[in-house]
Design a protein around this motif. Structure first.
Motif, PDB file in Angstrom:
ATOM      1  N   LEU A 196      17.336 -30.796 -49.844  1.00 39.16           N
ATOM      2  CA  LEU A 196      17.771 -31.589 -48.697  1.00 39.16           C
ATOM      3  C   LEU A 196      17.037 -32.910 -48.553  1.00 39.16           C
ATOM      4  O   LEU A 196      17.628 -33.932 -48.256  1.00 39.16           O
ATOM      5  CB  LEU A 196      17.614 -30.770 -47.410  1.00 39.16           C
ATOM      6  CG  LEU A 196      18.281 -31.335 -46.157  1.00 39.16           C
ATOM      7  CD1 LEU A 196      19.797 -31.457 -46.357  1.00 39.16           C
ATOM      8  CD2 LEU A 196      17.996 -30.430 -44.958  1.00 39.16           C
ATOM      9  N   GLY A 197      15.720 -32.906 -48.752  1.00 37.00           N
ATOM     10  CA  GLY A 197      14.931 -34.119 -48.540  1.00 37.00           C
ATOM     11  C   GLY A 197      15.198 -35.174 -49.607  1.00 37.00           C
ATOM     12  O   GLY A 197      15.278 -34.857 -50.797  1.00 37.00           O
ATOM     13  N   ILE A 198      15.332 -36.426 -49.185  1.00 36.47           N
ATOM     14  CA  ILE A 198      15.517 -37.539 -50.120  1.00 36.47           C
ATOM     15  C   ILE A 198      14.236 -38.364 -50.104  1.00 36.47           C
ATOM     16  O   ILE A 198      13.972 -39.116 -49.157  1.00 36.47           O
ATOM     17  CB  ILE A 198      16.729 -38.402 -49.728  1.00 36.47           C
ATOM     18  CG1 ILE A 198      17.998 -37.551 -49.715  1.00 36.47           C
ATOM     19  CG2 ILE A 198      16.902 -39.573 -50.701  1.00 36.47           C
ATOM     20  CD1 ILE A 198      19.237 -38.295 -49.250  1.00 36.47           C
ATOM     21  N   ASN A 199      13.423 -38.210 -51.132  1.00 35.05           N
ATOM     22  CA  ASN A 199      12.146 -38.919 -51.221  1.00 35.05           C
ATOM     23  C   ASN A 199      11.766 -39.088 -52.688  1.00 35.05           C
ATOM     24  O   ASN A 199      12.559 -38.760 -53.587  1.00 35.05           O
ATOM     25  CB  ASN A 199      11.062 -38.147 -50.460  1.00 35.05           C
ATOM     26  CG  ASN A 199      11.062 -36.668 -50.820  1.00 35.05           C
ATOM     27  OD1 ASN A 199      11.046 -36.319 -52.004  1.00 35.05           O
ATOM     28  ND2 ASN A 199      11.109 -35.801 -49.807  1.00 35.05           N
ATOM     29  N   GLU A 200      10.561 -39.573 -52.938  1.00 36.27           N
ATOM     30  CA  GLU A 200      10.135 -39.830 -54.302  1.00 36.27           C
ATOM     31  C   GLU A 200      10.092 -38.550 -55.137  1.00 36.27           C
ATOM     32  O   GLU A 200      10.427 -38.561 -56.323  1.00 36.27           O
ATOM     33  CB  GLU A 200       8.753 -40.491 -54.303  1.00 36.27           C
ATOM     34  CG  GLU A 200       8.761 -41.927 -53.786  1.00 36.27           C
ATOM     35  CD  GLU A 200       7.396 -42.577 -53.917  1.00 36.27           C
ATOM     36  OE1 GLU A 200       6.500 -41.952 -54.522  1.00 36.27           O
ATOM     37  OE2 GLU A 200       7.235 -43.706 -53.424  1.00 36.27           O
ATOM     38  N   SER A 201       9.694 -37.457 -54.520  1.00 40.82           N
ATOM     39  CA  SER A 201       9.578 -36.204 -55.274  1.00 40.82           C
ATOM     40  C   SER A 201      10.924 -35.660 -55.734  1.00 40.82           C
ATOM     41  O   SER A 201      11.004 -34.914 -56.719  1.00 40.82           O
ATOM     42  CB  SER A 201       8.863 -35.144 -54.428  1.00 40.82           C
ATOM     43  OG  SER A 201       9.654 -34.799 -53.295  1.00 40.82           O
ATOM     44  N   THR A 202      11.999 -36.039 -55.032  1.00 37.38           N
ATOM     45  CA  THR A 202      13.343 -35.575 -55.412  1.00 37.38           C
ATOM     46  C   THR A 202      14.151 -36.660 -56.121  1.00 37.38           C
ATOM     47  O   THR A 202      15.339 -36.461 -56.400  1.00 37.38           O
ATOM     48  CB  THR A 202      14.120 -35.106 -54.171  1.00 37.38           C
ATOM     49  OG1 THR A 202      14.232 -36.185 -53.229  1.00 37.38           O
ATOM     50  CG2 THR A 202      13.404 -33.932 -53.512  1.00 37.38           C
ATOM     51  N   GLY A 203      13.530 -37.794 -56.387  1.00 41.34           N
ATOM     52  CA  GLY A 203      14.221 -38.857 -57.108  1.00 41.34           C
ATOM     53  C   GLY A 203      14.874 -39.903 -56.240  1.00 41.34           C
ATOM     54  O   GLY A 203      15.477 -40.853 -56.755  1.00 41.34           O
ATOM     55  N   ILE A 240      22.650 -24.598 -60.121  1.00 43.31           N
ATOM     56  CA  ILE A 240      21.661 -23.654 -60.622  1.00 43.31           C
ATOM     57  C   ILE A 240      20.830 -24.308 -61.724  1.00 43.31           C
ATOM     58  O   ILE A 240      19.629 -24.067 -61.847  1.00 43.31           O
ATOM     59  CB  ILE A 240      22.340 -22.374 -61.134  1.00 43.31           C
ATOM     60  CG1 ILE A 240      22.969 -21.599 -59.969  1.00 43.31           C
ATOM     61  CG2 ILE A 240      21.349 -21.478 -61.887  1.00 43.31           C
ATOM     62  CD1 ILE A 240      23.766 -20.382 -60.393  1.00 43.31           C
ATOM     63  N   LEU A 241      21.467 -25.190 -62.494  1.00 43.42           N
ATOM     64  CA  LEU A 241      20.791 -25.820 -63.631  1.00 43.42           C
ATOM     65  C   LEU A 241      20.186 -27.175 -63.294  1.00 43.42           C
ATOM     66  O   LEU A 241      19.157 -27.562 -63.865  1.00 43.42           O
ATOM     67  CB  LEU A 241      21.777 -25.989 -64.790  1.00 43.42           C
ATOM     68  CG  LEU A 241      22.412 -24.719 -65.358  1.00 43.42           C
ATOM     69  CD1 LEU A 241      23.402 -25.079 -66.454  1.00 43.42           C
ATOM     70  CD2 LEU A 241      21.345 -23.772 -65.879  1.00 43.42           C
ATOM     71  N   PHE A 242      20.834 -27.915 -62.369  1.00 43.88           N
ATOM     72  CA  PHE A 242      20.422 -29.292 -62.112  1.00 43.88           C
ATOM     73  C   PHE A 242      20.234 -29.533 -60.614  1.00 43.88           C
ATOM     74  O   PHE A 242      20.923 -28.928 -59.794  1.00 43.88           O
ATOM     75  CB  PHE A 242      21.481 -30.264 -62.645  1.00 43.88           C
ATOM     76  CG  PHE A 242      21.844 -30.043 -64.081  1.00 43.88           C
ATOM     77  CD1 PHE A 242      20.988 -30.448 -65.101  1.00 43.88           C
ATOM     78  CD2 PHE A 242      23.036 -29.432 -64.431  1.00 43.88           C
ATOM     79  CE1 PHE A 242      21.317 -30.244 -66.432  1.00 43.88           C
ATOM     80  CE2 PHE A 242      23.378 -29.219 -65.751  1.00 43.88           C
ATOM     81  CZ  PHE A 242      22.514 -29.628 -66.756  1.00 43.88           C
ATOM     82  N   PRO A 243      19.319 -30.443 -60.254  1.00 40.06           N
ATOM     83  CA  PRO A 243      19.130 -30.776 -58.832  1.00 40.06           C
ATOM     84  C   PRO A 243      20.403 -31.372 -58.239  1.00 40.06           C
ATOM     85  O   PRO A 243      21.093 -32.179 -58.876  1.00 40.06           O
ATOM     86  CB  PRO A 243      17.997 -31.808 -58.862  1.00 40.06           C
ATOM     87  CG  PRO A 243      17.300 -31.587 -60.159  1.00 40.06           C
ATOM     88  CD  PRO A 243      18.365 -31.143 -61.120  1.00 40.06           C
ATOM     89  N   LEU A 244      20.725 -30.963 -57.021  1.00 48.37           N
ATOM     90  CA  LEU A 244      21.905 -31.472 -56.327  1.00 48.37           C
ATOM     91  C   LEU A 244      21.631 -31.453 -54.827  1.00 48.37           C
ATOM     92  O   LEU A 244      21.201 -30.422 -54.289  1.00 48.37           O
ATOM     93  CB  LEU A 244      23.129 -30.612 -56.651  1.00 48.37           C
ATOM     94  CG  LEU A 244      24.469 -31.025 -56.012  1.00 48.37           C
ATOM     95  CD1 LEU A 244      24.890 -32.408 -56.504  1.00 48.37           C
ATOM     96  CD2 LEU A 244      25.555 -30.001 -56.317  1.00 48.37           C
TER      97      LEU A 244
END
Length: 379
Positions: free
Chosen positions: A183-190, A261-265
């Protein structure tokens, strides 16, 4: 699905489950049964994780240590139901013997939500297309079935609940933290760059997956069992979009659930893409050929698939059909509004269709051809 489920729980299901299955029910069951069935508002996952507590409190708030441990564990695993993300806690949230995170409750709630949402989305999208886009001259096509649109709607409305049921394991796995949804949109999630890239990557991944599954569904034995009902519709209306055998529809939806399951979304992107996929499925069945783009697998390409069976298996693009040798360019007559519904055009389609159908299905045709008798307007 946790976003949808939390809103549904807060505004509806919390009250329903608290009324139908109050916590007092647990008092009438042996403690061992309650624990084994995971009844009550306690964190079995946190208990396993801690491996230090020998009793089960009836409420989180009765044990600060368990509450904090559960909160830490659940946040790390992104598991649904123990704590709210968007809406405040309420008394009803803790008033049912089936808490939000209970397997039975999640499965039942998701099945109800998925079925109702699936029906609404299908009917709204298909009806909009029928009203504003679909060319009703197709009712006069010689391979249009007798009252086909009514049959399509009945078939889809019956299949959607079963397709949702088959999809439940994927959704339940996501709610239990077995996915890369975030859910979070930041540096750690790209950041936003990652969010924007997810859309084309999702389309590319699922387009390949659906091509492979769709082509497998055309293997003779598999086709007879599962895919033949969808090919009952030779010339389609928007309502044919979800008129599948339930396993057929479920199988072709699997890439949408495998991707996170395989990729961040991002969770919101997941809901947007899920909705988009349903609209796209309607659009490629509406028979309005807006583009002759060699890359996009639009309505014209999918019309070719329904007419001639063994071509254009792709969902979004023609890439994998070209690589796999199954691409068939739509006839130019489809893009000419006057020619596409000429008797000569239809007769040529029928001639080619019959040759391929005899190979794929044999000489006996199970379809009953006719018109949409209550709606057709003879030209």
């Amino acid at each position: 699905m946790d976003i949808v489920l939390e809103f549904a729980d807060y505004f509806f299901f919390d009250k329903v489950y608290a009324t139908l299955f109050p916590t007092t029910l647990a008092q009438h069951l042996p403690a061992a049964v309650s624990k084994n069935l995971r009844l009550g508002n306690y964190s079995s996952k946190a208990l396993d994780f801690a491996n230090s507590l020998s009793y089960v409190p009836s409420q989180f708030s009765n044990n600060d240590e368990l509450y904090e441990l559960t909160k830490k564990y659940i946040v790390e695993k992104d598991i649904y139901g123990y704590f709210p993300h968007f809406l405040p806690e309420s008394v009803d949230m803790y008033s049912s013997v089936f808490p939000r995170h209970h397997f039975f409750r999640e499965a039942l709630s998701l099945w109800i939500i998925g079925t109702i949402f699936g029906w609404i989305l299908y009917l709204l999208a298909a009806s909009f297309s029928y009203r504003f886009i679909f060319d009703k001259a197709v009712f006069n096509h010689p391979r249009y079935l007798k009252n086909q649109m009514s049959l399509e709607i009945r078939h889809a409305m019956g299949s959607i609940p079963v397709m949702v049921f088959l999809t439940l394991p994927c959704w339940l796995a996501e709610l239990s933290g077995y996915s890369k949804l975030y859910l979070g949109i930041n540096e750690s999630t790209g950041g936003w760059t990652s969010v924007l890239l997810q859309y084309p990557l999702f389309v590319m991944f699922t387009d390949f997956g659906i091509y492979c599954i769709h082509r497998w569904l055309h293997w003779p034995n598999v086709y007879k069992l599962f895919h033949k009902p969808h090919h009952k519709w030779i010339v389609t209306t928007p309502y044919a979009s979800h008129a599948f055998h339930p396993f057929d529809g479920y199988a072709q939806s699997l890439p949408y659930h495998i991707y996170p399951i395989l990729f961040p979304l991002h969770k919101v992107s997941y809901l947007i893409l899920f909705t988009f996929v349903n609209f796209w499925t309607v659009m490629i069945h509406d028979g309005e050929y807006l583009t002759d783009d060699p890359v996009v697998n639009g309505a014209a390409c999918h019309t070719v698939h329904h007419l001639y069976f063994n071509y254009n298996y792709g969902q979004f693009t023609t890439l994998w059909d070209r690589i796999g040798g199954t691409y068939r360019k739509p006839d130019q007559s489809l893009f000419d509004k006057s020619k596409k519904k000429e008797k000569q055009t239809w007769e040529l389609q029928v001639e080619q269709y019959e040759k391929i159908r005899n190979v794929v299905e044999g000489n006996n045709d199970f379809r009953v051809y006719g018109t949409e008798e209550n709606l057709v307007k003879r030209k």
